[in-house]
Enzyme design. Structure first.
Site, PDB file in Angstrom:
ATOM      1  CE  LYS A   3      -3.998   2.267   2.140  1.00 36.63           C
ATOM      2  NZ  LYS A   3      -3.581   3.295   1.829  1.00 36.63           N
ATOM      3  NE  ARG A  22     -15.012   3.161   1.222  1.00 37.13           N
ATOM      4  CZ  ARG A  22     -13.900   3.712   1.030  1.00 37.13           C
ATOM      5  NH1 ARG A  22     -12.546   3.219   1.391  1.00 37.13           N
ATOM      6  NH2 ARG A  22     -13.733   4.869   0.891  1.00 37.13           N
ATOM      7  CE  LYS A  59      -9.015   1.600   4.294  1.00 38.20           C
ATOM      8  NZ  LYS A  59      -8.963   3.098   4.186  1.00 38.20           N
TER       9      LYS A  59
END
Length: 284
Positions: free
Chosen positions: A48, A189, A195
């Protein structure tokens, strides 16, 4: 000559199977928070990146909020004329620097240290497994020195994933991303994109400045904020002395981190991270 012909044919093919005309993005694919109930074999894992999310429509870079990003012509001149999704990035723990460059209208030369790290082909209506294969070809054929492919790999177990997170975080990475291989790109989303970080972060709007006491007398003590769920709470840690003397403005959107939630849903031990100085320039 054969490579040139192949390259032209490949770009033409990509444009033909793109179902949406190149234009300002109608939202981007956004990540939910990782949870162990997923079937890990279905997901690709990547770092990330601590940068600014950016969508390339084939001609123009756009922020997550839908605003044009004024990148200099030399930065994008060799980008492909197909849609890409990625992150404008410099290095680990350099979000403030890259954000400043992206927001500035006088930083043309500074863009030379910025990379566009690409992780998806948003207008290719195929599962991510196939999009990733095509994306590798796109990056390989590109002549741009600023275009990079985000490495994707598989992890065997949730225990290994947790160990990997620790290893990446120790090196300064923000965390990990998990992308479901069978997923079609969606402008919302969901669990197709997850994440994973050692802490949870979120955003809230500053609604009040609270005066400090003791060594913080005549400076900011804490801010009162409201999150997207409508919950109001205080954040008093994470500020430098300079930030306490010049606190985030009332009405601004800030990012904070926390370590879980209380029984009433409030974030536990919230810590200030940064002002989202332009609500249109965000991380994923």
């Amino acid at each position: 000559m054969e490579k040139v012909i192949y390259g032209f044919a490949y770009w033409l093919a990509l444009l033909l199977f793109s179902s949406v005309a190149l234009a300002k993005p109608d939202g981007m694919m956004l990540a939910k928070v990782y949870h162990q109930s997923i079937k890990l074999d279905d997901y690709w894992v990547s770092e990330k990146y601590d940068g600014v999310r950016a969508y390339w429509d084939g001609q123009q870079l756009w922020s997550r909020g839908g605003n044009a990003i004024a990148a200099p012509a030399y930065f994008t001149e060799n980008f492909p004329n197909i849609a890409l999704d990625g992150e404008l990035w410099i290095a680990r723990q350099q979000f403030a620097k890259v954000s400043g460059i992206v927001r500035s209208h006088h930083a043309s030369s500074q863009w030379k240290i910025v990379q566009y790290r690409v992780f998806d082909l948003p207008e290719l209506a195929k599962p991510f497994n196939q999009r990733l294969t095509e994306l590798k070809k796109v990056i390989k054929l590109s002549a741009s020195p600023y275009l990079y492919l985000v490495p994707q790999f598989k992890v065997k177990s949730h225990v290994e994933l947790a160990q990997l997170l620790d290893a990446y975080t120790a090196k300064g990475a923000e965390g990990l991303m998990l992308h479901k291989g069978s997923s079609i790109y969606s402008h919302k989303r969901n669990d197709d994109l997850l994440k994973l970080k050692q802490f949870v972060d979120a955003e809230a709007t500053v609604i009040e400045h609270l005066k400090g006491k003791g060594k913080y007398q005549d400076m900011l003590g804490a801010i009162r904020v409201k999150n997207s769920a409508g919950l109001v709470f205080k954040i008093g840690s994470g500020f430098s002395d300079a930030q306490r003397r010049s606190p985030p403005p009332i009405g601004s959107v800030i990012t904070y981190k926390y370590t879980g939630e209380t029984k009433t849903g409030l974030p536990r031990f919230p810590v200030y991270l940064r002002v989202r100085s332009d609500a249109r320039l965000n991380k994923n």
